[in-house]
Scaffold this active site. Structure first.
Site, PDB file in Angstrom:
ATOM      1  N   HIS A   1       1.384   6.753   5.418  1.00  0.00           N
ATOM      2  CA  HIS A   1       0.336   7.718   5.766  1.00  0.00           C
ATOM      3  C   HIS A   1       0.208   7.853   7.271  1.00  0.00           C
ATOM      4  O   HIS A   1       0.803   7.094   8.045  1.00  0.00           O
ATOM      5  CB  HIS A   1      -1.011   7.312   5.146  1.00  0.00           C
ATOM      6  CG  HIS A   1      -1.538   5.980   5.610  1.00  0.00           C
ATOM      7  ND1 HIS A   1      -2.096   5.776   6.852  1.00  0.00           N
ATOM      8  CD2 HIS A   1      -1.582   4.771   4.981  1.00  0.00           C
ATOM      9  CE1 HIS A   1      -2.481   4.522   6.974  1.00  0.00           C
ATOM     10  NE2 HIS A   1      -2.173   3.878   5.861  1.00  0.00           N
TER      11      HIS A   1
ATOM     12  N   CYS B   1      -0.178  -1.066   4.387  1.00  0.00           N
ATOM     13  CA  CYS B   1       0.489   0.239   4.328  1.00  0.00           C
ATOM     14  C   CYS B   1       1.391   0.441   5.543  1.00  0.00           C
ATOM     15  O   CYS B   1       1.448  -0.378   6.448  1.00  0.00           O
ATOM     16  CB  CYS B   1      -0.551   1.351   4.267  1.00  0.00           C
ATOM     17  SG  CYS B   1      -1.397   1.474   2.680  1.00  0.00           S
TER      18      CYS B   1
END
Length: 321
Positions: free
Chosen positions: A113, A129
Site C-alpha cells: 500500500h 505490510c
C-alpha cells in the site's frame, strides 16, 4: 501497515487474470525492494518499507487478492492494544496510513500500500505490510491484476533477464568553415591611462570536507560509486565535515551522546539511500544504471548536507549543558 480487510467491493475484479498470468511480484527483504516481472523479465522496481524489528514478516508465496482505491484503514486488535488512542477505522484522507492505493495479499492483514509518511520508505518501520511511495504504488496499482503471484524472499531478488546491448549512438560532428580573416587595424599613437588593478574579493571560508575512511576497503556498489565520483565524495565529505566540526566544539561530557545520535542518523541515511538508489550487484557497469544511481545519490547527498546542518543545530539545543 496490517489491517482487517474491510467489506469494500474490489476496484478490479478477476477479469484480468489471463493478463496477470504473465506477471509476478518479488519483494526482497534484504534489498527492501519490490520488483515487477513480466514474462520472467524485470520491468519495474520500487523501494519499500518493511516490518520493523520484532515484527514477523511472512516469507514465501501468495497472490494479490484485492485492489482498493482510497481504502479505509481498520487497525488490528494488536495495534489498538499497543496504542489505545487509535480509532476503530480511519477513512480515506491525509491521515490514512494506507495512502490512496492498497493491494491486499492472501496473508491475513498484509498488503502492499501507499503511505502518508514518504520518509519511511526504505526503512524497517511498518507493522508487517509493504509500504510504497504514493506515485510508485499508483503506478503498480494501474498495471497489476488481481491474482498476480507475489513472492517474499529474505535475500536478493532474482536478477533480470538479459536484454539487448545498449550501443551508444555516435553523431558525426559537422565540419565548420574556417573563420574569415580579420582586417588589420593600425595602432593608434595615443597613450591611454591604465585602469586601476581590481581589488581581490575576500576568499570564502572553505568548507570542511572529511573523506570517508571506508573508501579504501568498501565493497557495496553505491558506496563505491560515492567514493569514485569526486562530486559525490565532496558532498558526502561536507556532511561528515559538518558533523566533525560540531563534535570538536563540544565538551567531552556532551560529545559522546551527540556522536551516538549522529551515528544513528548515518545508519538511517545509508538504509534509505540503499533502498532509493538501489543498484543490483553486477549491474553497476551498465551506463544507464550508473547514471541513474549517480543522479539519485546526488539528490540524496544534497539533502543530507541540509539535514546534517539542521541536526547539529537541533542537538546543540537539546543536549544538556
Amino acid at each position: 501497515m496490517p489491517s482487517r480487510l474491510s467489506a469494500q467491493v474490489p476496484d478490479t475484479p478477476g477479469a484480468g487474470l489471463s493478463a496477470a498470468a504473465t506477471q509476478r511480484i518479488i519483494i526482497s527483504l534484504k534489498e527492501r525492494r519490490l520488483s515487477l516481472l513480466e514474462n520472467g523479465r524485470e520491468v519495474r522496481s520500487y523501494p519499500v518499507a518493511i516490518g520493523r524489528p520484532g515484527v514477523a514478516i511472512p516469507l514465501g508465496d501468495t497472490t494479490v487478492v484485492r485492489k482498493r482505491r482510497n481504502p479505509t484503514w481498520h487497525p488490528t486488535a494488536n495495534q489498538r492494544r499497543a496504542k489505545p488512542s487509535l480509532p476503530l477505522e480511519v477513512p480515506p484522507g491525509p491521515a490514512n496510513p494506507l495512502g490512496r492505493h492498497a493491494l491486499d495479499l492472501g496473508w491475513n492483514a498484509i498488503a502492499i500500500h501507499g503511505t502518508n509518511e514518504p520518509g519511511s520508505i526504505g526503512r524497517r518501520v511498518s507493522s508487517g505490510c509493504f509500504r510504497m511511495l504514493p506515485a510508485d504504488v499508483e503506478a503498480l496499482f494501474a498495471v497489476v491484476e488481481v491474482g498476480t503471484p507475489v513472492r517474499v524472499v529474505a535475500g536478493e531478488a532474482p536478477g533480470p533477464a538479459p536484454g539487448p546491448a545498449i550501443v551508444p549512438t555516435v553523431v558525426a560532428k559537422r565540419a565548420e568553415p574556417p573563420p574569415a580573416p580579420r582586417p588589420a587595424v593600425a595602432a593608434l599613437p595615443v597613450s591611454l591611462p591604465m585602469a586601476p588593478a581590481p581589488t581581490p574579493a575576500p576568499s570564502p571560508v572553505p568548507s570542511l570536507v572529511v573523506p570517508d575512511p571506508r573508501c579504501a576497503t568498501v565493497t557495496a556498489p553505491l558506496r563505491r560509486m560515492i567514493c569514485a565520483t569526486p562530486e559525490l565524495a565532496a558532498l558526502d565529505g561536507r556532511a561528515r565535515g559538518l558533523q566533525e566540526r560540531f563534535l570538536s566544539g563540544l565538551p567531552p561530557e556532551r560529545r559522546e551522546a551527540a556522536s551516538y545520535a549522529l551515528v544513528q542518523d548515518d545508519r538511517r541515511f545509508d538504509d534509505r539511500v540503499t533502498a532509493l538508489c538501489w543498484v543490483r550487484k553486477g549491474t553497476e557497469d551498465d551506463p544507464a544504471v550508473a547514471a541513474a544511481a549517480r543522479n539519485c545519490l546526488r539528490n540524496a547527498l544534497d539533502g543530507r548536507v541540509e539535514d546534517v546542518t539542521r541536526r547539529v543545530a537541533e542537538l546543540g539545543r537539546l543536549l544538556p549543558p
